[in-house]
Design a protein around this motif. Structure first.
Motif, PDB file in Angstrom:
ATOM      1  N   VAL A 267       5.165   2.949   3.957  1.00 36.01           N
ATOM      2  CA  VAL A 267       4.836   3.627   5.208  1.00 36.01           C
ATOM      3  C   VAL A 267       3.937   4.808   4.879  1.00 36.01           C
ATOM      4  CG1 VAL A 267       5.723   4.975   7.137  1.00 36.01           C
ATOM      5  CG2 VAL A 267       6.942   2.939   6.396  1.00 36.01           C
ATOM      6  N   LEU A 268       2.796   4.895   5.542  1.00 36.80           N
ATOM      7  CA  LEU A 268       1.917   6.061   5.455  1.00 36.80           C
ATOM      8  C   LEU A 268       1.929   6.733   6.824  1.00 36.80           C
ATOM      9  CD1 LEU A 268      -1.205   4.945   3.383  1.00 36.80           C
ATOM     10  CD2 LEU A 268       0.764   6.265   2.642  1.00 36.80           C
ATOM     11  N   GLY A 269       2.415   7.970   6.878  1.00 41.49           N
ATOM     12  CA  GLY A 269       2.571   8.619   8.167  1.00 41.49           C
ATOM     13  C   GLY A 269       3.613   7.885   8.991  1.00 41.49           C
ATOM     14  N   GLU A 270       3.196   7.319  10.116  1.00 41.77           N
ATOM     15  CA  GLU A 270       4.096   6.562  10.980  1.00 41.77           C
ATOM     16  C   GLU A 270       3.723   5.084  11.025  1.00 41.77           C
ATOM     17  OE1 GLU A 270       6.795   7.860  12.370  1.00 41.77           O
ATOM     18  OE2 GLU A 270       6.277   9.783  11.442  1.00 41.77           O
ATOM     19  N   PHE A 271       2.919   4.635  10.036  1.00 42.58           N
ATOM     20  CA  PHE A 271       2.411   3.267  10.080  1.00 42.58           C
ATOM     21  C   PHE A 271       2.850   2.464   8.858  1.00 42.58           C
ATOM     22  CE2 PHE A 271      -1.055   5.923  12.026  1.00 42.58           C
ATOM     23  CZ  PHE A 271      -0.779   5.590  13.340  1.00 42.58           C
ATOM     24  N   LEU A 272       3.092   1.162   9.072  1.00 45.18           N
ATOM     25  CA  LEU A 272       3.277   0.260   7.953  1.00 45.18           C
ATOM     26  C   LEU A 272       1.973   0.219   7.157  1.00 45.18           C
ATOM     27  CD1 LEU A 272       5.165  -2.785   9.548  1.00 45.18           C
ATOM     28  CD2 LEU A 272       6.128  -0.883   8.245  1.00 45.18           C
ATOM     29  N   SER A 273       2.079   0.097   5.839  1.00 46.90           N
ATOM     30  CA  SER A 273       0.889   0.129   5.004  1.00 46.90           C
ATOM     31  C   SER A 273       0.974  -0.895   3.889  1.00 46.90           C
ATOM     32  CB  SER A 273       0.685   1.522   4.405  1.00 46.90           C
ATOM     33  OG  SER A 273       1.775   1.861   3.568  1.00 46.90           O
ATOM     34  N   LEU A 274      -0.191  -1.342   3.422  1.00 41.56           N
ATOM     35  CA  LEU A 274      -0.322  -2.266   2.306  1.00 41.56           C
ATOM     36  C   LEU A 274      -1.286  -1.678   1.293  1.00 41.56           C
ATOM     37  CD1 LEU A 274      -0.722  -5.722   4.087  1.00 41.56           C
ATOM     38  CD2 LEU A 274       1.130  -5.118   2.519  1.00 41.56           C
ATOM     39  N   CYS A 275      -0.974  -1.860   0.018  1.00 45.89           N
ATOM     40  CA  CYS A 275      -1.887  -1.471  -1.050  1.00 45.89           C
ATOM     41  C   CYS A 275      -2.017  -2.669  -1.978  1.00 45.89           C
ATOM     42  CB  CYS A 275      -1.349  -0.263  -1.809  1.00 45.89           C
ATOM     43  SG  CYS A 275      -2.362   0.234  -3.221  1.00 45.89           S
ATOM     44  N   ALA A 276      -3.240  -3.122  -2.219  1.00 42.92           N
ATOM     45  CA  ALA A 276      -3.457  -4.308  -3.040  1.00 42.92           C
ATOM     46  C   ALA A 276      -4.663  -4.091  -3.941  1.00 42.92           C
ATOM     47  CB  ALA A 276      -3.666  -5.535  -2.161  1.00 42.92           C
ATOM     48  N   GLY A 277      -4.650  -4.734  -5.089  1.00 42.98           N
ATOM     49  CA  GLY A 277      -5.760  -4.637  -6.028  1.00 42.98           C
ATOM     50  C   GLY A 277      -5.657  -5.710  -7.085  1.00 42.98           C
ATOM     51  N   GLY A 278      -6.637  -5.759  -7.950  1.00 43.48           N
ATOM     52  CA  GLY A 278      -6.639  -6.793  -8.984  1.00 43.48           C
ATOM     53  C   GLY A 278      -7.547  -6.440 -10.128  1.00 43.48           C
ATOM     54  N   TYR A 279      -7.542  -7.306 -11.146  1.00 43.45           N
ATOM     55  CA  TYR A 279      -8.358  -7.070 -12.332  1.00 43.45           C
ATOM     56  C   TYR A 279      -9.853  -7.200 -12.022  1.00 43.45           C
ATOM     57  CZ  TYR A 279      -3.939  -7.627 -14.774  1.00 43.45           C
ATOM     58  OH  TYR A 279      -2.648  -7.482 -15.195  1.00 43.45           O
ATOM     59  N   ASN A 280     -10.173  -8.000 -11.004  1.00 37.56           N
ATOM     60  CA  ASN A 280     -11.581  -8.290 -10.730  1.00 37.56           C
ATOM     61  C   ASN A 280     -12.020  -7.883  -9.328  1.00 37.56           C
ATOM     62  OD1 ASN A 280     -11.949  -9.655 -13.302  1.00 37.56           O
ATOM     63  ND2 ASN A 280     -10.684 -11.295 -12.427  1.00 37.56           N
ATOM     64  N   CYS A 281     -11.229  -7.033  -8.673  1.00 39.90           N
ATOM     65  CA  CYS A 281     -11.608  -6.627  -7.319  1.00 39.90           C
ATOM     66  C   CYS A 281     -11.176  -5.195  -7.059  1.00 39.90           C
ATOM     67  CB  CYS A 281     -10.990  -7.562  -6.275  1.00 39.90           C
ATOM     68  SG  CYS A 281      -9.183  -7.500  -6.207  1.00 39.90           S
ATOM     69  N   ALA A 282     -11.772  -4.591  -6.048  1.00 40.86           N
ATOM     70  CA  ALA A 282     -11.443  -3.215  -5.691  1.00 40.86           C
ATOM     71  C   ALA A 282     -10.019  -3.122  -5.144  1.00 40.86           C
ATOM     72  CB  ALA A 282     -12.436  -2.709  -4.651  1.00 40.86           C
ATOM     73  N   GLU A 284      -7.402  -1.732  -2.346  1.00 41.50           N
ATOM     74  CA  GLU A 284      -7.512  -1.482  -0.913  1.00 41.50           C
ATOM     75  C   GLU A 284      -6.189  -0.954  -0.371  1.00 41.50           C
ATOM     76  OE1 GLU A 284     -10.432  -5.385  -0.159  1.00 41.50           O
ATOM     77  OE2 GLU A 284      -8.447  -5.247   0.808  1.00 41.50           O
ATOM     78  N   ILE A 285      -6.269  -0.054   0.601  1.00 36.27           N
ATOM     79  CA  ILE A 285      -5.086   0.399   1.333  1.00 36.27           C
ATOM     80  C   ILE A 285      -5.336   0.163   2.817  1.00 36.27           C
ATOM     81  CG2 ILE A 285      -3.643   2.356   1.973  1.00 36.27           C
ATOM     82  CD1 ILE A 285      -4.043   3.519  -0.756  1.00 36.27           C
ATOM     83  N   TRP A 286      -4.375  -0.518   3.463  1.00 34.40           N
ATOM     84  CA  TRP A 286      -4.442  -0.843   4.885  1.00 34.40           C
ATOM     85  C   TRP A 286      -3.284  -0.173   5.612  1.00 34.40           C
ATOM     86  CZ3 TRP A 286      -7.657  -5.057   6.851  1.00 34.40           C
ATOM     87  CH2 TRP A 286      -8.413  -5.711   5.863  1.00 34.40           C
ATOM     88  N   VAL A 287      -3.478   0.167   6.885  1.00 35.90           N
ATOM     89  CA  VAL A 287      -2.375   0.625   7.729  1.00 35.90           C
ATOM     90  C   VAL A 287      -2.394  -0.166   9.037  1.00 35.90           C
ATOM     91  CG1 VAL A 287      -2.271   2.956   6.786  1.00 35.90           C
ATOM     92  CG2 VAL A 287      -3.744   2.489   8.744  1.00 35.90           C
ATOM     93  N   MET A 288      -1.207  -0.407   9.597  1.00 32.70           N
ATOM     94  CA  MET A 288      -1.071  -1.133  10.861  1.00 32.70           C
ATOM     95  C   MET A 288      -0.916  -0.119  11.977  1.00 32.70           C
ATOM     96  SD  MET A 288       1.693  -4.101  11.856  1.00 32.70           S
ATOM     97  CE  MET A 288       0.896  -5.685  12.107  1.00 32.70           C
ATOM     98  N   LYS A 289      -1.986   0.106  12.748  1.00 33.31           N
ATOM     99  CA  LYS A 289      -2.006   1.169  13.753  1.00 33.31           C
ATOM    100  C   LYS A 289      -1.122   0.861  14.966  1.00 33.31           C
ATOM    101  CE  LYS A 289      -4.939   3.981  11.741  1.00 33.31           C
ATOM    102  NZ  LYS A 289      -6.257   4.247  12.306  1.00 33.31           N
ATOM    103  N   GLU A 290      -0.929  -0.417  15.268  1.00 39.20           N
ATOM    104  CA  GLU A 290      -0.077  -0.821  16.391  1.00 39.20           C
ATOM    105  C   GLU A 290       0.895  -1.879  15.893  1.00 39.20           C
ATOM    106  OE1 GLU A 290      -0.488  -2.418  21.032  1.00 39.20           O
ATOM    107  OE2 GLU A 290      -2.272  -1.887  19.866  1.00 39.20           O
ATOM    108  N   TYR A 291       2.168  -1.599  16.046  1.00 41.57           N
ATOM    109  CA  TYR A 291       3.196  -2.429  15.411  1.00 41.57           C
ATOM    110  C   TYR A 291       3.112  -3.895  15.844  1.00 41.57           C
ATOM    111  CZ  TYR A 291       7.794  -3.851  13.707  1.00 41.57           C
ATOM    112  OH  TYR A 291       8.819  -4.488  13.055  1.00 41.57           O
ATOM    113  N   LYS A 292       3.093  -4.766  14.856  1.00 41.40           N
ATOM    114  CA  LYS A 292       3.071  -6.224  14.999  1.00 41.40           C
ATOM    115  C   LYS A 292       1.791  -6.762  15.655  1.00 41.40           C
ATOM    116  CE  LYS A 292       7.835  -7.739  14.570  1.00 41.40           C
ATOM    117  NZ  LYS A 292       8.911  -8.595  15.125  1.00 41.40           N
TER     118      LYS A 292
END
Length: 372
Positions: A267-282, A284-292
């Motif tokens: 959770v970042l602030g009041e939002f669900l969040s995702l953080c993803a990355g890899g050996y060969n890609c940048a 990224e951090i995402w947040v879900m501004k409106e639930y579901k």
């Protein structure tokens, strides 16, 4: 003691009682740290600050909320509370917490969730609910399924049901044949109850235990887990009011990106969040501004691959200024700006399982019928 609530009008003048209602209004505006000290001022203040109605009102005032990290350092056998809005090296940012209630056994502590100022701990196969701000704690009884020794717990969750004013611990377990069972512990009833009619595919293997994230506005616990039959991540949600499982959609195109070597959730602030990355890609951090609402997923940070100091970043939280706090590998607490640039870091200890850490909100709340 009449003097407890008196205020002096001036030299040589009589004093008059300050109304209890006015004292309460003033105290409601103070942070938990100050209120904990002010309990010692006088008996009437202790009575006000300890009143469950006061603690509930105080927690409901967003202006008084202070979020901190609770962190366990295996090497020093310490529990620390960190104000992550301050620089890590600031002496006032970190305090040591009392863990005397835990048994004097090897320092093996897992954090299984946090909610409304309470933290769910797993210590030596025993579950504890603990308020780091007040040191209040409660040991939970073992569930009937766990006592059989035939099921492995692969999901833990901890949240609050406002419809019953109850704190709920959820756990899902499976046996060697893939049979899944879900149990709920009610702190108000002080009892476990197995859910019937739950049909979950086997979403974790025997070595993959995941802890849930509680989102206040949704009244639900969430897990980022993995579906092995189709080899993709998904977000599982459990509504504590409806007592029902559902799925939260990932960002459009997220499942198709097979370059991710790690994917983290929080959770970042009041939002669900995702953080993803890899050996060969940048990264990224995402947040879900409106639930579901799938279309509300917003990518807020992209860090070029040549700027990523490690491929194993764990997202924890964000500061009031918008900086990102997380872990690098199993050793280091870090803070980055909204461009993904490293601002500061604090090394702790290189241990196989890392150092357990979670966010909690300072509170004076008590557990239902807690007389400990």
């Amino acid at each position: 003691m009449e003097r407890e609530n008196r205020v002096t009008k001036g030299k040589g003048q009589n004093t008059e009682l300050m109304p209890r209602e006015l004292i309460t209004e003033i105290l409601l505006k103070l942070p938990v740290k100050s209120l904990s000290r002010f309990k010692c001022v006088c008996k009437s203040w202790l009575s006000i600050i300890s009143d469950p109605e006061f603690t509930t009102l105080h927690f409901g005032l967003a202006a008084t909320h202070t979020e901190r990290l609770v962190l366990f350092v295996p090497r020093t056998r310490e529990a620390r509370s960190i104000d992550f809005n301050l620089p890590f090296h600031d002496d006032s940012a970190c305090i040591t917490l009392n863990l005397e209630f835990l048994p004097p056994k090897p320092f093996e502590i897992q954090i299984c969730g946090s909610c409304r100022g309470f933290v769910l701990l797993n210590s030596c196969q025993s579950l504890w609910v603990w308020n780091p701000s007040t040191s209040a704690h409660k040991k939970l009884s073992s569930s009937p399924i766990v006592l059989t020794g035939m099921f492995f717990i692969f999901l833990y969750g901890f949240g609050y049901d406002p419809s019953t004013d109850d704190y709920i611990v959820a756990q899902a377990s499976c046996d060697l044949y893939g049979l899944i069972r879900v149990e709920l512990f009610s702190l108000r009833d002080n009892a476990w109850k197995e859910m019937e009619g739950v049909h979950l595919s086997k979403i974790n293997n025997g070595n993959d235990r995941r802890n849930g994230t509680f989102l206040n506005d949704s009244n639900a616990i969430h897990w980022l887990t993995f579906r092995y039959d189709v080899l993709e991540h998904f977000i599982l949600a459990f509504d504590l009011i409806k007592r029902k499982f559902s799925e939260v959609p990932l960002p459009v195109g997220f499942k198709e990106n097979c370059d991710f070597n790690f994917c983290d959730f929080g959770v970042l602030g009041e939002f669900l969040s995702l953080c993803a990355g890899g050996y060969n890609c940048a990264a990224e951090i995402w947040v879900m501004k409106e639930y579901k609402v799938q279309a509300s997923w917003t990518k807020i940070i992209v860090v070029p691959i040549d700027q990523i100091p490690t491929r194993y970043f764990t997202l924890i939280c964000s500061t009031k200024g918008g900086d990102i706090v997380g872990k690098l590998g199993n050793t280091t607490l870090v803070k980055c700006n909204d461009q993904g640039q490293l601002l500061e870091h604090q090394y702790y200890y290189d241990c196989p399982n890392g150092f357990p850490v979670a966010v909690y909100t300072e509170s004076l709340l008590s557990l239902p019928f807690d007389n400990d």
